[in-house]
Every structure is written in C-alpha cells, then in structure tokens.
Write an enzyme that holds these catalytic residues in place. Structure first.
Site, PDB file in Angstrom:
ATOM      1  CD  GLU A 152      -2.999  -1.172   2.182  1.00  0.00           C
ATOM      2  OE1 GLU A 152      -2.763  -0.586   3.251  1.00  0.00           O
ATOM      3  OE2 GLU A 152      -4.065  -1.783   1.976  1.00  0.00           O
ATOM      4  CD  GLU A 308      -4.198  -6.143   2.578  1.00  0.00           C
ATOM      5  OE1 GLU A 308      -4.907  -5.445   3.331  1.00  0.00           O
ATOM      6  OE2 GLU A 308      -2.982  -5.990   2.476  1.00  0.00           O
TER       7      GLU A 308
HETATM    8  C1  GAL Z   1      -4.518  -2.887   4.975  1.00  0.00           C
HETATM    9  C2  GAL Z   1      -3.089  -3.351   5.171  1.00  0.00           C
HETATM   10  C3  GAL Z   1      -3.043  -4.610   6.014  1.00  0.00           C
HETATM   11  C4  GAL Z   1      -3.916  -4.450   7.223  1.00  0.00           C
HETATM   12  C5  GAL Z   1      -5.311  -4.121   6.788  1.00  0.00           C
HETATM   13  C6  GAL Z   1      -6.286  -3.973   7.922  1.00  0.00           C
HETATM   14  O1  GAL Z   1      -4.594  -1.552   4.618  1.00  0.00           O
HETATM   15  O2  GAL Z   1      -2.470  -3.619   3.950  1.00  0.00           O
HETATM   16  O3  GAL Z   1      -1.708  -4.864   6.364  1.00  0.00           O
HETATM   17  O4  GAL Z   1      -3.406  -3.446   8.012  1.00  0.00           O
HETATM   18  O5  GAL Z   1      -5.290  -2.908   6.104  1.00  0.00           O
HETATM   19  O6  GAL Z   1      -7.561  -3.601   7.461  1.00  0.00           O
END
Ligand code: GAL
Length: 687
Positions: A152, A308
């Site tokens: 990110e 994710e």
């Molecule tokens: C994302 C990040 C992850 C985790 C997740 C939690 O932005 O890449 O490592 O922190 O959020 O929602």
C-alpha cells in the site's frame, strides 16, 4: 505481461499469511486448514524486514525458508512480499534523516510501519538491498507464484515535508519546468507578489497561516506520487534481476486519495487492490462495486486481483461492524463479478498482539467452530466452481470520468462550497447507475472513449484543453456526454480557463455559466421540466446558465436562478452533450410536471417514481441507446462477465430476474427464462 495468470488454473483464494507471529506447531495446523478451505495462494513476508535483516546487512532467512517449504509441500503457492513498508527499528535509528515529517514539521514516531520519508536516499539504498537479497534467495523457489512489492504505497506516508523531500521536490520541478519563469507562470505567482527568483527558494506546501499557492500544492502531490513510483520501480528492477514472475503491489482504490492510480497502472504486471467496506455506510455494497469497477478500469479492463478484504469487522473504523450473514460471500463474489481473478483477505489467522488484534481473519479468535470459518470453507467451494470465470472480461457501455488530479484540485481550500466533494459527487452518479443495473467503466478524460455510448463527467473541475477536445470529438462522433456543474473550470495548474465558465467545455455543451450560486448548508432548490415530465430537488449548487446552442430540458423553479436552465441538451454532430447545473437528488417525485410535490425517496417508491437524477439518467441512457436488462428488482446487482451473468441479491426477500436462461455455476440449477435468487444470495449463470 510476465506470467499472468499467476496460478495454473482457477481463481486464487487465500490471504496475508503472517506465521512469524506464531510458534511452528501452529503452522502445521494453518496449512491443514488452508487445504480444508481450498486456499491456493498466500501473501507471505509483508512485514518481515526486521526479521530477515535483523541488523544492517545481516540476514536470517531460516524461518522464511521453512515457511515457504512447508507451503510448497502442501501445494500452496506464494505471493512473496518485499518487506519494505515496515523498516526495521535499527534502520530508523541508524538513519534519522529518513524519518517522516508531516505538514506541521513534526517528526513522526517509529513504533509502527510506513514511518519513513519516500524520498530518502538511505531508504532507497536499504530497501533495494533487502529486495535484492530476497529475490536472489527465492526466485527459484517452487512455491513462488508472484511478487508483491511493498504494501500500500502512500497510504500513511504519501507526503513528506522534510529537508530531503524539499530538495527532491525542487529537483523534480527543475526537471518539469526547466526554468523558474515557467514555474512562476504556471502557479500565477504574481498574485500576492510571490514570484520566485530561483528553484532554491521553493518550499514544499508546509502548514501556513492562510491558503497556499494552489499550483504549488498540485505539483507537490504529483511529485509525491512520482517519489513512491520511483521506490516501486527500484524494487521491481531488483526482483526482475532474478525472476520473471509477475510483479505487483497492492493498491487502495479508491481509498488512497494521494495516489494517482492512472499513473500507477502501467507499472504493475497485474493490478491488485485492497478493499475494505465502509461497514456503517447504508450502501456499502454499492461503494464496493464502484471500487471494483474503478480497479478494473485502472487495470485497462484486464482481470485483476482482490488482494485484501475482510471476512468481518476491521479494527480501524469508529464502530467496527461485523459482516451480516452472507455479506462476506456477496462481497467476495461481487469483486469476482467485476473482474477479479482472486479473493484474498487480510489476514489468514487473527493476530493476538498489536494494533490489529480486533481485525477479523479467515481463522478467527473463535477458531474453526465458528460461522466465519464455515463461511471461509464454503467460499473456497464456491470459488472452485467459478474457475471457468477466470480471465474473462466485463464489458461496459457507459463510462464515468475519474481523474485523481481533479479530485485533489476540487478539494483544495477556498472553493465555492465546502459541500462539494469529489467522492460524493461521483458516488451519487455511480449509485444511480448501479440502481439502473448499468455496469460502468471509469476513464481518464483523455482516454479513448469510442467504446462507450455514454460518458458521465461529474464535477470534472480540472480538465485540460486536450481532454476537453477529446470529449468534444467523442460527442461529434456520436457519443453521449453528461456533464455536471463545476466541470472544465481550471487547467492542470488550477488556473481558470479563459472566458466565461466552463472555459473549455462551453463549445461542446453549447452554453456558458455567468455566476455560481452555491446553496446554504442543507439548502435546496427545485427544478422542473421545461416540457413533459421530470423534476427534482437540487442540493449544494445552483448557477446561472446561459444557453447558446443548447436547449433547456429542466429549469430552476426557485432559488437564485429561478427561471433559468438547470438541465440542458446540446445536439452536436452525431451525438449529444447534456449538462446538469445542480446536485440532483437521486429520486424525486415530481411526476406531473409540477415541482416539489412528493419528497418520497424511499427505495420502494424509487422504482415507480424515478425522477431526480435517476429519471434524468434514464432519459439520457435511452437517448444514448444503452440497453439494460428489463424487470430486474431494485436491490439485485447484475453484472455480465464474459459468458457468465452474476446476480447478487442484496435484499431480504427472494428476487426473480426475468430473461435469464442457462446453468447456475454455483448450484447446477437450470434457469429457463428467469432466475430466482434467495434473500442475500448469489447466482452465477452461464448463459
Ligand atoms: C490494509 C493493510 C493490512 C492491514 C489491513 C487492515 O490496509 O495492507 O496490512 O493493516 O489494512 O484492514
């Protein structure tokens, strides 16, 4: 494109796997459960820098070796991350000049990730070195499927205001402008007599008593994107020295405003995105659809990866709502419907320590005797059945203009109204199109638009002359364009285009705007049709439109512009350009040609009485010849991906969609002429 698709067959299923938080006995259980759930890809090593390089240039790959070997033994592929979003403690102490400085000049703390300056040469050297070591060691590992560089970019350290960044910014400006006179001209520095004598005099847009030069602010945002892209390129090159597997990084579309993802898209072999629901938002599923469509568009229409999302609650919203029954499945399959070839989560097993221990996971704290786990296993089965979808494309007849530079510029300080927000405006048009069951692509205004029957440009404030010409050509050649107020106002330096508003769009729209009349907070105006039916409530904005070649379609019935046009149409060449001069409510029941009667905007009445923005859109969609499936219930999401029709029922009642014939991929059901989807359920029909 190297190596796409990343897996030998089917869709990818898995998530971030951070086993370093657990003793090795747990790893054995992890891989057993992964197999049970049908997991075939996991992202490993995202935050491992301090573990694999415990002291400067000292490496310990032991644990990572064992993790990768174990995954390989179980047939699970690896998306291996370079760990550079979380520099080790030693790095920060050894290189204090690399620390992140905010706009107020404060040096930010280090007991977290992302706390480094993106322009730091020390960071560049150290991150490249660890990426080289990692790639050298694992490029030949049989578990490896792809590379996940960093995590990110720009999420928490998009802009740094330290002395190193200031110097890098000045170098960037030299490169862009060549001489200081060009900078002064671009930023209009004669106003307030702020003329610069040399590049060395330029400061980043640090906190100041009153409004800063807006051209300076925009250039600093562009510079900052380039700084992050340069970091990515350096690591990508390090990886490519040893490996020709696909390289990606996880974007945060559209929740990371500072990153211009049009600029990023050509850098990655496959676009990957992280998406988290705004869990309290009433239309979270529509926001999700928008994020997915924008991600696909950034990917140039190619399949992309959902890298994710969450099985349930996140840990960072004001109130972290768990997902409702079936919501995780609907979310996952909506991403697939809109072009994702993967469903991945943060993270595999819920953490016990630190900031994210209340974040949901595939294996929750409750363990496997839980609804979440059973849903995870069922989702694995679903995704297995959806293997034939992989690689297929989503086609759209309608495009919505989205330009990050315009987003930034629109939301700088000292605009006509604080109520005018980019995401809200684009979101309003998107939601209305979603409810009309129209799938959209997003486009940069300079893109080739010839594939679309309709292009919608909501408050496209910053528009270059070249982009405006592109829109003009598109309409002349037979395209339909719908533009909303406060579009085409400034160029790339935030300088107002010459002549009456909307400078570069006057010709294509066949009108000019004499004066803006933003409304008071919560203020409304009513608009009524010039002829026929229609009408709505308008919010945020009113303005004095003067038609030239355009004809009025709706008129302001009250407010500062009573009697003047509110919606216009300009037939030009083989196409038409529409304009709307206020923020129309999505629906509003002025059915009889009068205005301001029924304020009922409830969902139920919306489908019977769809004036307002939806009514206008219907008119424009019909005019543009955009075909939609008829008779689809309001809350059913309909998306065609290749030969497959996805039907996602967001309502609490069963929904019957007419005109569907084919076989259900998830349940084997044969549909003859219609498909009934259970409450909260999903059908994927091969037609
Ligand atoms: C994302 C990040 C992850 C985790 C997740 C939690 O932005 O890449 O490592 O922190 O959020 O929602």
């Amino acid at each position: 494109m190297p190596g796409y698709p990343v897996l030998p067959d089917g869709l990818a299923y898995g998530g971030d796997y951070n086993p370093e938080q657990w003793p090795e006995e747990v790893w054995q259980e992890d891989v057993r459960l992964m197999r049970e759930a049908g997991v075939n890809l996991v992202t490993v090593g995202v935050f491992n820098w301090g573990l694999i390089e415990p002291a400067e240039d000292v490496y310990d790959f032991d644990r990572l070796d064992r993790i990768l070997d174990l995954l390989h033994t179980e047939g699970i592929m690896v998306d291996l991350a370079t760990p550079t979003s979380s520099p080790p403690v030693w790095f920060r102490n050894r290189y204090p000049g690399s620390r992140l400085v905010d706009r107020e000049g404060r040096v930010l703390g280090g007991a977290t990730r992302h706390s480094f300056c993106p322009s730091s040469p020390d960071y560049a050297a150290a991150s490249e070195r660890v990426a080289v070591r990692l790639a050298e060691r694992y490029s030949g590992h049989p578990a490896l499927a792809m590379w996940h560089v960093h995590n990110e970019y720009g999420w928490a350290n998009a802009h740094c205001y330290c002395a190193t960044s200031a110097e890098a910014f000045r170098a960037w400006l030299r490169e862009r402008y060549g001489d200081i006179g060009a900078v002064n001209a671009a930023w209009g520095t004669t106003f307030w007599g702020l003329t610069y004598g040399s590049f060395d005099e330029i400061e980043p847009p640090v906190h100041a008593p009153v409004g800063l030069l807006t051209g300076l602010q925009l250039d600093f945002m562009r510079f900052s994107v380039d700084a992050h892209v340069a970091n990515f390129r350096r690591e990508r090159a390090a990886v490519r020295r040893f490996s020709d597997l696909p390289v990606t990084t996880n974007f945060m579309i559209p929740n990371c405003k500072p990153m211009d993802y049009w600029r990023w898209s050509a850098e990655v072999d496959v676009v990957a995105n992280d998406h988290y629901l705004d869990a309290e938002g009433p239309d979270a599923h529509i926001d999700l659809a928008m994020a997915a469509d924008l991600t696909r568009s950034v990917a140039g229409g190619r399949p992309w990866m959902l890298m994710e999302h969450s099985t349930g609650a996140v840990n960072w919203q004001p109130r972290n709502l768990a997902k409702r029954r079936g919501e995780m499945r609907r979310n996952s399959l909506a991403h697939v419907a809109r072009g994702s070839d993967s469903v991945m989560f943060f993270q595999w097993r819920a953490s016990r320590h630190g900031a994210e221990k209340f974040h949901s996971a595939m294996v929750p704290h409750a363990g496997t005797d839980s609804e979440v786990w059973r849903d995870v296993v069922d989702l694995g089965t679903d995704l297995g059945r959806l293997a034939p979808v992989r690689g297929s494309r989503v086609e759209a007849d309608v495009a919505v203009v989205w330009d990050w530079e315009s987003y930034w510029a629109l939301e700088l300080e000292w605009r006509p109204s604080a109520d005018l927000r980019f995401r809200e405006r684009v979101g309003a048009f998107y939601a209305a199109l979603w409810r009309e069951h129209v799938t959209v692509d997003f486009v940069h205004p300079s893109a080739d638009l010839s594939a679309y029957r309709l292009v919608v440009a909501p408050s496209a404030y910053l528009l270059t002359e070249a982009s405006a010409k592109n829109l003009h050509r598109y309409v002349e050649a037979g395209g339909h364009l719908l533009v909303s107020f406060f579009s085409g106002i400034v160029d790339e330096n935030d300088t107002i285009h010459a002549g009456p508003y909307p400078g570069v769009l006057r010709e294509v729209l066949g009108l000019s705007v004499e004066e803006f009349h933003p409304l008071r907070e919560h203020g409304t105006v009513t608009v009524a049709p010039a002829t026929g039916i229609g009408g709505s409530v308008g919010r945020i904005w009113s303005e004095r439109v003067r038609v030239g070649e355009a004809m009025p379609v709706w008129t302001f019935a009250d407010g500062p512009d009573a009697g003047h046009p509110a919606v216009t149409r300009h037939d030009l060449g083989a196409g038409a350009a529409w304009y709307v001069a206020t923020a129309l409510d999505e629906t509003h029941g002025a059915t009889d040609g009068t205005h301001g009667v029924a304020h009922d905007t409830a969902r139920g009445s919306a489908s019977r009485d769809p004036y307002g923005l939806r009514g206008l859109l219907r008119e424009v969609l019909d005019h543009a010849g955009v075909r939609r499936l008829a008779g689809v219930p309001e809350d059913v999401e309909v998306v065609r991906r290749g030969a497959h029709l996805f039907l996602i029922n967001h309502a609490d009642q069963p929904a019957t969609v007419p005109g569907v014939t084919g076989t259900g991929l998830l349940d084997g059901v044969e549909h003859r002429g219609s498909a009934t989807v259970p409450p909260g359920g999903v059908a994927v029909v091969r037609t």
